[in-house]
Design a protein around this motif. Structure first.
Motif, PDB file in Angstrom:
ATOM      1  N   SER A  29      -9.531   6.580   5.467  1.00 24.60           N
ATOM      2  CA  SER A  29      -9.442   5.239   6.047  1.00 24.60           C
ATOM      3  C   SER A  29      -7.986   4.936   6.360  1.00 24.60           C
ATOM      4  N   GLY A  30      -7.567   5.262   7.580  1.00 17.00           N
ATOM      5  CA  GLY A  30      -6.182   5.073   7.973  1.00 17.00           C
ATOM      6  C   GLY A  30      -5.936   3.730   8.629  1.00 17.00           C
ATOM      7  N   SER A  31      -4.687   3.475   8.955  1.00 17.26           N
ATOM      8  CA  SER A  31      -4.328   2.190   9.557  1.00 17.26           C
ATOM      9  C   SER A  31      -4.824   2.078  10.985  1.00 17.26           C
ATOM     10  N   THR A  32      -4.926   3.209  11.697  1.00 16.97           N
ATOM     11  CA  THR A  32      -5.334   3.209  13.101  1.00 16.97           C
ATOM     12  C   THR A  32      -6.729   3.784  13.292  1.00 16.97           C
ATOM     13  N   SER A  33      -7.008   4.912  12.663  1.00 15.62           N
ATOM     14  CA  SER A  33      -8.322   5.539  12.795  1.00 15.62           C
ATOM     15  C   SER A  33      -8.932   5.807  11.432  1.00 15.62           C
ATOM     16  N   THR A  34     -10.272   5.851  11.406  1.00 15.63           N
ATOM     17  CA  THR A  34     -11.010   6.232  10.202  1.00 15.63           C
ATOM     18  C   THR A  34     -11.754   7.516  10.523  1.00 15.63           C
TER      19      THR A  34
ATOM     20  N   ARG B  86       3.909  25.667   4.260  1.00 10.08           N
ATOM     21  CA  ARG B  86       4.710  25.161   3.144  1.00 10.08           C
ATOM     22  C   ARG B  86       5.223  23.741   3.407  1.00 10.08           C
ATOM     23  N   THR B  87       5.196  23.298   4.662  1.00 12.92           N
ATOM     24  CA  THR B  87       5.629  21.936   4.999  1.00 12.92           C
ATOM     25  C   THR B  87       4.636  21.319   5.975  1.00 12.92           C
ATOM     26  N   VAL B  88       4.141  20.144   5.625  1.00 12.50           N
ATOM     27  CA  VAL B  88       3.213  19.408   6.481  1.00 12.50           C
ATOM     28  C   VAL B  88       3.930  18.180   7.034  1.00 12.50           C
ATOM     29  N   ILE B  89       3.942  18.045   8.344  1.00 17.27           N
ATOM     30  CA  ILE B  89       4.507  16.860   9.003  1.00 17.27           C
ATOM     31  C   ILE B  89       3.329  16.039   9.514  1.00 17.27           C
ATOM     32  N   ASP B  90       3.106  14.892   8.904  1.00 14.44           N
ATOM     33  CA  ASP B  90       1.975  14.044   9.291  1.00 14.44           C
ATOM     34  C   ASP B  90       2.501  12.761   9.908  1.00 14.44           C
ATOM     35  N   ILE B  91       2.190  12.540  11.184  1.00 15.16           N
ATOM     36  CA  ILE B  91       2.593  11.307  11.866  1.00 15.16           C
ATOM     37  C   ILE B  91       1.332  10.601  12.329  1.00 15.16           C
ATOM     38  N   GLY B  92       1.058   9.480  11.717  1.00 17.53           N
ATOM     39  CA  GLY B  92      -0.126   8.714  12.052  1.00 17.53           C
ATOM     40  C   GLY B  92       0.201   7.477  12.854  1.00 17.53           C
ATOM     41  N   GLY B  93      -0.726   6.516  12.813  1.00 18.64           N
ATOM     42  CA  GLY B  93      -0.565   5.309  13.602  1.00 18.64           C
ATOM     43  C   GLY B  93       0.533   4.398  13.093  1.00 18.64           C
ATOM     44  N   GLN B  94       0.651   4.271  11.765  1.00 20.38           N
ATOM     45  CA  GLN B  94       1.595   3.302  11.216  1.00 20.38           C
ATOM     46  C   GLN B  94       2.635   3.916  10.294  1.00 20.38           C
ATOM     47  N   ASP B  95       2.460   5.173   9.892  1.00 24.60           N
ATOM     48  CA  ASP B  95       3.461   5.771   9.019  1.00 24.60           C
ATOM     49  C   ASP B  95       3.612   7.252   9.320  1.00 24.60           C
TER      50      ASP B  95
ATOM     51  N   THR C 188     -10.122   2.221  13.324  1.00 26.42           N
ATOM     52  CA  THR C 188     -10.351   1.512  12.057  1.00 26.42           C
ATOM     53  C   THR C 188     -10.820   0.087  12.284  1.00 26.42           C
ATOM     54  N   GLY C 189     -10.210  -0.608  13.213  1.00 24.04           N
ATOM     55  CA  GLY C 189     -10.626  -1.986  13.462  1.00 24.04           C
ATOM     56  C   GLY C 189     -10.181  -2.935  12.369  1.00 24.04           C
ATOM     57  N   PRO C 190     -10.690  -4.177  12.409  1.00 26.61           N
ATOM     58  CA  PRO C 190     -10.209  -5.201  11.476  1.00 26.61           C
ATOM     59  C   PRO C 190     -10.763  -5.075  10.050  1.00 26.61           C
ATOM     60  N   ARG C 191     -11.869  -4.322   9.861  1.00 24.60           N
ATOM     61  CA  ARG C 191     -12.477  -4.223   8.526  1.00 24.60           C
ATOM     62  C   ARG C 191     -12.620  -2.753   8.144  1.00 24.60           C
ATOM     63  N   ALA C 192     -11.839  -2.355   7.122  1.00 21.57           N
ATOM     64  CA  ALA C 192     -11.823  -0.955   6.708  1.00 21.57           C
ATOM     65  C   ALA C 192     -13.177  -0.501   6.182  1.00 21.57           C
ATOM     66  N   VAL C 193     -13.883  -1.377   5.451  1.00 20.60           N
ATOM     67  CA  VAL C 193     -15.175  -1.006   4.866  1.00 20.60           C
ATOM     68  C   VAL C 193     -16.186  -0.681   5.962  1.00 20.60           C
TER      69      VAL C 193
ATOM     70  N   GLY D 167       0.812  -1.212   0.000  1.00 18.69           N
ATOM     71  CA  GLY D 167       0.000   0.000   0.000  1.00 18.69           C
ATOM     72  C   GLY D 167       0.839   1.252   0.000  1.00 18.69           C
ATOM     73  N   GLN D 168       1.981   1.231   0.714  1.00 18.42           N
ATOM     74  CA  GLN D 168       2.827   2.424   0.764  1.00 18.42           C
ATOM     75  C   GLN D 168       3.420   2.749  -0.595  1.00 18.42           C
ATOM     76  N   ILE D 169       3.904   1.724  -1.311  1.00 20.37           N
ATOM     77  CA  ILE D 169       4.509   1.963  -2.626  1.00 20.37           C
ATOM     78  C   ILE D 169       3.467   2.537  -3.577  1.00 20.37           C
ATOM     79  N   LEU D 170       2.282   1.940  -3.610  1.00 23.38           N
ATOM     80  CA  LEU D 170       1.241   2.405  -4.515  1.00 23.38           C
ATOM     81  C   LEU D 170       0.734   3.790  -4.114  1.00 23.38           C
ATOM     82  N   THR D 171       0.721   4.085  -2.807  1.00 22.09           N
ATOM     83  CA  THR D 171       0.349   5.425  -2.357  1.00 22.09           C
ATOM     84  C   THR D 171       1.345   6.454  -2.874  1.00 22.09           C
ATOM     85  N   ARG D 172       2.628   6.133  -2.785  1.00 22.49           N
ATOM     86  CA  ARG D 172       3.647   7.066  -3.266  1.00 22.49           C
ATOM     87  C   ARG D 172       3.506   7.305  -4.766  1.00 22.49           C
ATOM     88  N   VAL D 173       3.273   6.231  -5.513  1.00 16.55           N
ATOM     89  CA  VAL D 173       3.132   6.375  -6.964  1.00 16.55           C
ATOM     90  C   VAL D 173       1.912   7.226  -7.301  1.00 16.55           C
ATOM     91  N   ASP D 174       0.778   6.931  -6.666  1.00 15.90           N
ATOM     92  CA  ASP D 174      -0.441   7.694  -6.944  1.00 15.90           C
ATOM     93  C   ASP D 174      -0.262   9.167  -6.578  1.00 15.90           C
TER      94      ASP D 174
END
Length: 542
Positions: A291-296, A379-388, A315-320, A258-265
């Motif tokens: 829909s994040g890894s820790t919270s939605t 001009r710079t956003v520092i985003d620190i979430g649950g998993q990245d 987020t729990g076990p099911r993202a949907v 997911g991280q690689i495809l996120t970077r490409v997109d």
């Protein structure tokens, strides 16, 4: 069937001998069997090829002397397969190199003919080459180049499907095998020359600058972890080209992550060539789901960009299910129903799994959009979430011009802090306190969550003050974040988003290292969802 790895392999000769050449892929989830036969520090591509050979019981292999890892692979295979041959490649393209490679190809033909008890007929080769004959095609005006190490076919296909621009694959074995061999007295020599005419790979001493002299909209550069060849070229490119350049690094077990495809997109979005299906009217209410890894998180805005309501849930076990629940809560808080929502944009790691979204956009673009909306001086956003964690650079119009992300390790993220809080036996809220005065200025030497946990356990055993340990952990997270900032260069004003922005200990530590204050939104966890809602309203990116 005979397996090969390199584009300089005489594939057409193998076909002319009546055999099926199969390009060996390195796509596997683990190297369990390979590492029983080869040193674990050998490059991941070589290990993946070995795993492929073992798994598919391939008994005939052709390698090339492109690097030491391929030579080690040859050493491992020579007593384990029925046939193996290593082609000795020249290091450049000139008349002597053509002669050397021609002789190498004729030797391979003789050895393989004897092994298979076959006859080589040049007319068969000629027919195959005629079927692959092509004149030079003009490069489309808008193109993205993929350079560096070989990228998995399905990832390349996803890049092509996501891009409005033409994708030119210059990675190893990436380009199409098309030849334009003139009638000559020596067909094999002409063929050898045509193979050396293919786009030079990193180990060839040919000038590769012509690849970047073309008018590309951007370059996606794939590197292999611990491979110096590609790391050196990327470093040179970064200082030379003035077009968008994205580096991705894989070990071939994670190239479809997911991280690689996120970077490409996000890269395609920032260059303006991401395919976008525009939906939704310009009036009514608009929603963003992150829909994040820790919270939605869900945000609903009106046509005047006012935030009507929002929600934050685990987020729990099911993202949907989490996305549906977060959206429903936001609707209830606003006194709205789904039919009142003109358009929905989904973002975050689970964005592709949200069936009721009209569009999906990466969290890179959405965080940039949301942060700039809150304060257009950012001009710079520092985003620190649950998993990245990620750092995003914006221009004066709020467009994403550069970004960096941590790798798939959880170092420096909310998960890191959660693990450390559990180890210390304190609530996560205790980790968020600012401890400006400490008895001992401890430094956590490892950012790996597993090693850092062991280090904390050792500090506890030494009866170190708990506040000193918490201060040290917050400093470690701050150091990781600031190292990402350094990678794209410092430029204020700074905003911090994500759940860790609620940890004032980390915020204070980052401010101390940057020497500047951070802007913290009233609710930093919803900035990605807010950006998604704004994109939903605008009906376009940027």
């Amino acid at each position: 069937m005979i397996g090969y790895v390199c584009k300089y392999t005489p594939v057409e000769i193998i076909e002319a001998l009546g055999e099926e050449p199969v390009r060996l892929d390195s796509a596997c989830k683990s190297y369990e069997r390979a590492e029983a036969l080869i040193h674990s520090n050998i490059c991941s591509f070589a290990k993946g090829v070995l795993e492929n050979i073992i798994e598919n019981n391939i008994e005939e292999v052709v390698l090339t002397s492109c690097c030491d890892s391929m030579r080690r692979l040859y050493d491992v295979l020579k007593d384990r397969v029925k046939f193996i041959y290593m082609l000795d490649l020249p290091r450049k393209k000139d008349s002597l190199a053509v002669d050397l490679f021609y002789n190498e190809i004729t030797k391979f033909i003789d050895v393989y003919k004897e092994f298979k008890n076959r006859t080589f007929v040049e007319e068969n080769l000629l027919k195959i080459l005629e079927g692959k004959s092509s004149s030079k095609k003009k490069q489309p005006s808008e193109s993205i180049a993929i350079l560096g190490a070989r990228l998995k076919d399905d990832v390349v296909e996803k890049i092509k499907n996501s891009s409005k621009a033409n994708i030119i694959n210059y990675t190893c074995t990436g380009e199409e095998r098309m030849f334009n061999i003139e009638a000559k007295d020596n067909l094999l020599k002409g063929y050898a020359e045509s193979l050396l005419d293919l786009t030079p790979c990193m180990r060839m001493a040919e000038d590769r600058s012509k690849l970047t002299n073309k008018e590309f909209k951007g370059i996606i550069y794939n590197t292999i972890k611990f491979c110096d060849f590609y790391s050196y070229e990327y470093a040179e490119l970064k200082n030379k080209v003035d077009i968008p350049l994205l580096k991705i690094e894989t070990d071939y077990t994670d190239s479809n992550s997911g991280q690689i495809l996120t970077r490409v997109d996000a890269f395609l979005e920032s260059t303006g060539i991401k395919k976008v299906e525009k939906k939704g009217a310009q009036k009514g209410y608009f929603a963003g789901i992150d829909s994040g890894s820790t919270s939605t998180n869900a945000v609903i805005i009106d046509e005047n960009k006012n935030i009507i309501s929002y929600s934050i849930i685990p987020t729990g076990p099911r993202a949907v299910e989490s996305a549906s629940k977060a959206f429903e809560i936001a609707l209830n808080n606003a006194g709205l129903s789904k039919k009142d929502i003109a358009s929905i944009v989904a973002t975050g790691y689970g964005r592709v799994s949200i069936p009721f979204a009209d569009r999906i956009v990466t969290e890179i673009t959405c965080h940039g959009k949301g942060a700039f909306f809150i304060d257009n001086a950012i001009r710079t956003v520092i985003d620190i979430g649950g998993q990245d964690s990620k750092v995003i650079r914006l221009d004066d119009s709020g467009n994403v011009v550069d970004f960096v992300m941590n790798d798939k390790c959880s170092a420096g993220t909310g998960r890191f802090l959660e693990v450390m809080a559990r180890t210390l036996g304190v609530p996560i809220d205790e980790m968020a306190k600012v401890h400006k005065e400490v008895k001992e200025n401890i430094t956590i030497t490892s950012m790996c969550t597993v090693f850092a946990e062991s280090e904390v356990i050792s500090l506890i055993a030494q009866n170190k003050d708990q506040r000193d340990i918490i201060y040290a952990l917050n400093k470690a997270v701050a150091s990781k974040a600031v190292s990402l900032v350094e990678r794209i260069g410092r430029k204020g004003k700074y905003m911090m988003t994500g759940g860790v922005a609620k940890n004032w200990g980390v915020v204070h530590a980052i401010e101390s290292k940057l020497g500047e204050k951070l802007i913290i939104p009233p609710e930093p966890q919803i900035i990605g969802a807010l950006g998604a809602a704004l994109i939903s309203l605008e009906g376009k990116l940027g």
